[in-house]
Design a protein around this motif. Structure first.
Motif, short mmCIF file in Angstrom:
data_model
loop_
_atom_site.label_atom_id
_atom_site.label_comp_id
_atom_site.label_asym_id
_atom_site.label_seq_id
_atom_site.Cartn_x
_atom_site.Cartn_y
_atom_site.Cartn_z
N VAL A 185 -8.87 33.68 -44.90
CA VAL A 185 -9.76 32.68 -44.32
C VAL A 185 -9.42 31.36 -44.99
O VAL A 185 -9.63 31.18 -46.19
CB VAL A 185 -11.24 33.05 -44.56
N ARG A 186 -8.86 30.44 -44.22
CA ARG A 186 -8.39 29.17 -44.77
C ARG A 186 -9.51 28.14 -44.74
O ARG A 186 -10.03 27.81 -43.67
CB ARG A 186 -7.18 28.67 -43.97
N VAL A 187 -9.86 27.65 -45.92
CA VAL A 187 -10.96 26.70 -46.06
C VAL A 187 -10.41 25.40 -46.65
O VAL A 187 -9.76 25.42 -47.69
CB VAL A 187 -12.08 27.26 -46.97
N LEU A 188 -10.69 24.28 -45.98
CA LEU A 188 -10.25 22.98 -46.45
C LEU A 188 -11.41 22.27 -47.15
O LEU A 188 -12.52 22.21 -46.62
CB LEU A 188 -9.79 22.14 -45.26
N ALA A 199 -7.33 21.96 -50.95
CA ALA A 199 -8.02 20.71 -51.25
C ALA A 199 -7.09 19.54 -50.98
O ALA A 199 -5.90 19.60 -51.28
CB ALA A 199 -8.50 20.68 -52.69
N ALA A 200 -7.66 18.47 -50.42
CA ALA A 200 -6.88 17.29 -50.08
C ALA A 200 -7.20 16.15 -51.02
O ALA A 200 -8.36 15.88 -51.31
CB ALA A 200 -7.17 16.86 -48.64
N ASP A 201 -6.16 15.48 -51.52
CA ASP A 201 -6.33 14.19 -52.19
C ASP A 201 -6.20 13.13 -51.10
O ASP A 201 -5.11 12.86 -50.60
CB ASP A 201 -5.26 13.98 -53.26
N LEU A 202 -7.32 12.55 -50.72
CA LEU A 202 -7.38 11.65 -49.57
C LEU A 202 -7.04 10.22 -49.96
O LEU A 202 -7.02 9.89 -51.15
CB LEU A 202 -8.77 11.75 -48.95
N PRO A 203 -6.79 9.35 -48.99
CA PRO A 203 -6.38 7.97 -49.32
C PRO A 203 -7.38 7.22 -50.19
O PRO A 203 -6.99 6.31 -50.93
CB PRO A 203 -6.23 7.32 -47.94
N TRP A 204 -8.67 7.57 -50.10
CA TRP A 204 -9.70 6.88 -50.90
C TRP A 204 -9.96 7.57 -52.23
O TRP A 204 -11.00 7.40 -52.84
CB TRP A 204 -10.99 6.78 -50.10
N ARG A 205 -9.00 8.36 -52.71
CA ARG A 205 -9.18 9.07 -53.97
C ARG A 205 -9.19 8.12 -55.16
O ARG A 205 -8.71 6.98 -55.08
CB ARG A 205 -8.07 10.10 -54.16
N ALA A 206 -9.73 8.60 -56.26
CA ALA A 206 -9.83 7.80 -57.47
C ALA A 206 -8.45 7.39 -57.97
O ALA A 206 -7.52 8.20 -58.00
CB ALA A 206 -10.55 8.58 -58.56
N MET A 207 -8.34 6.15 -58.37
CA MET A 207 -7.13 5.59 -58.99
C MET A 207 -5.91 5.62 -58.08
O MET A 207 -4.78 5.57 -58.55
CB MET A 207 -6.82 6.30 -60.32
N SER A 208 -6.15 5.69 -56.78
CA SER A 208 -5.04 5.62 -55.85
C SER A 208 -4.61 4.17 -55.69
O SER A 208 -5.43 3.25 -55.76
CB SER A 208 -5.45 6.19 -54.49
N ASP A 209 -3.31 3.96 -55.48
CA ASP A 209 -2.85 2.60 -55.21
C ASP A 209 -2.77 2.33 -53.71
O ASP A 209 -2.24 1.31 -53.27
CB ASP A 209 -1.48 2.35 -55.87
#
Length: 264
Positions: free
Chosen positions: A18-21, A48-58
């Protein structure tokens, strides 16, 4: 790439997983789901996704685009059997599902922002979310691994996170919040579990309750003693609530019998 997806947990048993995002909120990271991943039932394959609005993203470009939900539409696709989203991502996911841009599937939203009527927004609401925006990041730093840092250092980090989100990111967040009364929640056909922290200073429990009241197949739960990050503050309880919900919402053949979960 607009996001990085990593598998946090491989299923312990054989058969079709069972694939859970798992989707983090504004200024968060995929690692916020680690406590959940350590406790989840063995049948679930967690991503789990590291999305564009993640912490310390450039990556500042996401906030300049008028449709940040497009990142989730592209990401969710048809690959995942269920989605669990926190905070800002929960709002974007709900909006995209209500608009028919994301196919129905069992969904959990944690600490969503929602108002039932446009009359619920006045100048005091705008002032609170603008001038006290950094307090949400302060809370995140107090309950995660960073809680070992001195308070002065955590406060400095909270301001850095606020500044990283910046005016454009804040406008994207608040614009999504302002649109929430106009969503066609009756069009959300997914089984939905809404979880809100009892002491959340950002997304009030009333927000989660109002969201669940508008969705035909929704259930609302308050997580006692928690703020904006219940999956970090009470991971055992949140994991049990989520896994029990998924076990009931997904076809029986897709889910193994409920296992004993650690409570905290």
């Amino acid at each position: 790439m607009t996001e990085v997806v990593a598998r946090l947990r491989r299923p312990a048993d054989s058969g079709d997983p069972v694939r859970v995002l798992l989707l983090h909120g504004l200024g968060g990271r995929a690692t916020v789901w680690d406590p959940f991943a350590r406790r989840a039932e063995g049948r679930y394959e967690l991503w789990a996704a590291d999305l564009p609005w993640r912490a310390m993203s450039d990556n500042r470009g996401w906030a300049a685009h008028p449709d940040p939900a497009r990142y989730l539409v592209d990401l969710v696709g048809e690959e995942y059997d269920a989605v669990v989203a926190h905070s800002y991502a929960a709002n974007l996911l709900t909006e995209a599902t209500a608009a028919g841009r994301i196919a129905p599937r069992p969904t959990v939203v944690i600490s969503p922002f929602h108002r039932a009527s446009p009359r619920d927004f006045d100048w005091s609401v705008i002032s609170y979310y603008l001038n006290d925006f950094h307090r949400v990041f302060q809370e995140a730093l107090e309950v995660g691994e960073t809680r070992r840092y001195a308070k002065a250092h955590r406060d400095w980090m909270a301001l850095r996170l606020r500044d990283q989100v910046g005016p454009y990111g804040w406008v994207r967040f608040f614009d999504t919040y302002l649109r929430s009364p106009f969503l066609d929640l009756g069009a959300v056909r997914s089984p939905l579990l809404v979880l809100s922290g009892e002491k959340d200073i950002a997304a009030r429990p009333e927000d989660g309750r109002a969201l669940a009241a508008g969705v035909p197949r929704a259930r609302f739960e308050t997580v006692a003693g928690c703020g904006h990050f219940p999956m970090v503050e009470r991971p055992g309880l949140v994991t049990r609530l989520v896994c029990d919900f998924l076990s009931a919402a997904l076809p029986p053949a897709a889910v193994s019998p409920s296992s004993r979960l650690e409570m905290s």
